[in-house]
Write a protein that holds these residues in place. Sequence first.
Motif, mmCIF file in Angstrom:
data_model
loop_
_atom_site.group_PDB
_atom_site.id
_atom_site.type_symbol
_atom_site.label_atom_id
_atom_site.label_comp_id
_atom_site.label_asym_id
_atom_site.label_seq_id
_atom_site.Cartn_x
_atom_site.Cartn_y
_atom_site.Cartn_z
ATOM 1 N N CYS A 168 -4.646 6.870 -1.575
ATOM 2 C CA CYS A 168 -3.416 5.626 -1.613
ATOM 3 C C CYS A 168 -4.199 4.691 -2.247
ATOM 4 O O CYS A 168 -5.244 4.553 -2.876
ATOM 5 N N ARG A 169 -2.891 3.576 -2.752
ATOM 6 C CA ARG A 169 -3.589 2.690 -3.519
ATOM 7 C C ARG A 169 -2.636 1.566 -3.493
ATOM 8 O O ARG A 169 -1.216 1.576 -3.018
ATOM 9 N N TRP A 170 -3.104 0.122 -3.680
ATOM 10 C CA TRP A 170 -2.059 -0.964 -3.723
ATOM 11 C C TRP A 170 -1.195 -0.696 -4.857
ATOM 12 O O TRP A 170 -1.970 -0.826 -5.992
ATOM 13 N N ARG A 171 -0.085 -1.414 -4.844
ATOM 14 C CA ARG A 171 0.864 -1.405 -6.027
ATOM 15 C C ARG A 171 1.755 -2.554 -5.896
ATOM 16 O O ARG A 171 2.246 -2.866 -4.784
ATOM 17 N N LEU A 178 0.837 -1.159 -0.103
ATOM 18 C CA LEU A 178 0.176 -0.004 0.119
ATOM 19 C C LEU A 178 0.935 1.494 0.063
ATOM 20 O O LEU A 178 1.885 1.371 0.891
ATOM 21 N N PHE A 179 0.631 2.137 -0.818
ATOM 22 C CA PHE A 179 1.426 3.396 -1.173
ATOM 23 C C PHE A 179 0.650 4.814 -1.051
ATOM 24 O O PHE A 179 -0.602 4.547 -1.457
ATOM 25 N N ASP A 180 0.985 5.781 -0.215
ATOM 26 C CA ASP A 180 0.082 6.995 -0.343
ATOM 27 C C ASP A 180 0.310 7.621 -1.789
ATOM 28 O O ASP A 180 1.022 7.174 -2.703
ATOM 29 N N GLU A 181 0.113 8.916 -1.657
ATOM 30 C CA GLU A 181 0.127 9.516 -2.905
ATOM 31 C C GLU A 181 1.379 10.176 -3.542
ATOM 32 O O GLU A 181 1.652 10.278 -4.371
ATOM 33 N N GLN A 230 -9.755 12.481 2.064
ATOM 34 C CA GLN A 230 -8.924 12.941 1.112
ATOM 35 C C GLN A 230 -7.720 12.121 0.709
ATOM 36 O O GLN A 230 -7.438 11.485 -0.423
ATOM 37 N N ALA A 231 -6.884 12.300 1.720
ATOM 38 C CA ALA A 231 -5.624 11.647 1.607
ATOM 39 C C ALA A 231 -5.687 10.028 1.741
ATOM 40 O O ALA A 231 -4.810 9.363 0.967
ATOM 41 N N PRO A 251 5.367 3.722 0.869
ATOM 42 C CA PRO A 251 4.673 2.638 1.595
ATOM 43 C C PRO A 251 4.120 3.087 3.088
ATOM 44 O O PRO A 251 4.897 3.692 3.714
ATOM 45 N N ILE A 252 2.825 2.635 3.320
ATOM 46 C CA ILE A 252 2.286 2.756 4.380
ATOM 47 C C ILE A 252 1.570 1.594 4.803
ATOM 48 O O ILE A 252 1.403 0.653 4.076
ATOM 49 N N GLU A 253 1.601 1.384 6.411
ATOM 50 C CA GLU A 253 0.732 0.169 6.808
ATOM 51 C C GLU A 253 -0.777 0.434 6.568
ATOM 52 O O GLU A 253 -1.193 1.445 6.829
ATOM 53 N N ALA A 254 -1.403 -0.785 6.254
ATOM 54 C CA ALA A 254 -2.664 -0.472 6.095
ATOM 55 C C ALA A 254 -3.546 -0.148 7.414
ATOM 56 O O ALA A 254 -4.575 0.738 7.336
#
Length: 554
Positions: free
Chosen positions: A217-220, A193-196, A212-213, A200-203
């Motif tokens: 975020c999206r899984w890549r 999971l990555f932020d904008e 909004q933030a 990488p960030i923890e779910a």
Amino acid sequence: MCYERDPEFVLGRFRAGEFDYLEAASEVVETEFFRFLGTEGYLAALAQSYPSPRRKQEVPTWFFLASNLSMRLHGSHSFHAYPYVVRCGGMLNAFGPELGHKATHPESGDVTLSCAGFNRKNHYDRQTPCDPDFLRKFAKDTDPEQLETWFNRDAAQVLHQQGTFDPEGIFIGDASYVFVPDNPDYERSARLLFDEHDHPIEAARLAELSPQAAARCRWRRCYKLVSLLHTDRERRFFLRVAARLLPGNAHECPVFYPLVDGFVAALGPGVMRRLLLDRGFLDGARIADLKQRHGIDVLIPLRQDMALYQDALGLMTLPEVVFRPYQPAARARLDPLRLPGAPAAVRQREQRRQQTLAARAAASPAPPPVRSEVAGIAGFTWPRCPLPLSVIVNREVDAAGQEQLWMLLDTRPLETEDDPARRRDEYAIRTAIEEGHRQLKCFWDLADFTSRRFSLVLNQVLFVLLAYNLLQVYLRGQQRGALMRRTRPRVRHQLLPSDSVILIYCENRFATLAPLAYTELVLTLAEEAGRKILEKTRRLRRELARELPHPRPP
């Protein structure tokens, strides 16, 4: 089979009526690039140590390396595109007509290549020196671990033997994500999971973000490329001399320090003297080991939750700690008003443009000034790193008086009052590699994979890095250092279109002539030499007419 440029010998034999082959060609930088690799011994040295997966060598390893590098220079990573790369590029011009030359297809009339190849197993005439599927299988069957060892050890040794490394020995450690399509068939890849900002960030942290933030975020799916870079203080080049490709969720620290150990073991002590790292590589025991065993000084930022950071905060109030104003080291820039050879009208136009820009800047409100200060504190100890350490404290103060602190840890002792500012300038070299990563990913198509097999993914990554390194070495040798900061398409625009020439081959030597110079040479030949040239030319024409007796159907 590599031909040597020797115009005096070739033209002397041609005036006597002797030559082996003659053709018209477009001289491109790729031709000169591969001549450089052959003349300086790069291809032979790299091929000698390459971990070939074949017991029987039907196609020379050096030619596999040359073909692989040519594809990366053209940005064509699919091996099925190899025939087009060979026909459009200039690689074969460097290796002479026996490896491949132009011929006319007897059925379609298309101009193609006629290649002798390296074995006699084809039912049809060869129109490429080797089959594209051979290149693909050769790369696929190469053991990934052995390939990484070859790149990190043997390829680095070849660069060192050619005197490529700067004596100051500045190296940079880096870890970067290489994103791929969200397909689980990509071997050894991981989904994170990555932020904008692609961090990488923890779910579990999604709940702490604003709606909004969180929506951005999206899984890549990704790999992690851990690499060791070499540069100089002026940042004139960036050579990636060692690399490991890992799953995206692997930590870089346990991998990077063995990478440094292997590099020092291969090249010996003294090549690497200074190592610039980011916070992800903080490991006190490893940093001390580099200093004690290899004599490598490390410069790395501190985290705010470290005891060293808190100790430095407490010592900042002491009278011995003096903050001094900091200005970044000035870098040489090209003054457009003093361009060499620029006409007076161009300089006047540029001067008016500069005056207009200055007027606009004066009319717009200036941003609030930010004051930068720097101080050095020596005599720190860290249980995990039993060495005398120094801390460089950097303070940014805005117009409202708000302060922002960040600190650098250095294993090199402070000696003069100017050392803290120099250390901060030195660390700025590390942040400059971001442009190099952008070039590799965006303009060298580092992540434009056409296969999901890990051995082919790794082959593409390492050969892109190798082509990037060798092209920089070539440009430095040609005194074209200004182009090393350009993108790959920009380099091709500047260097690839060169000239149309006549190539004359004789006894593994060649000479290049402009069409008018060649015409003058032919018209001024002695009668006996002219007769011999005419007979040889007619014989070659007859042979070329029968060159493709078994062509593939058009």
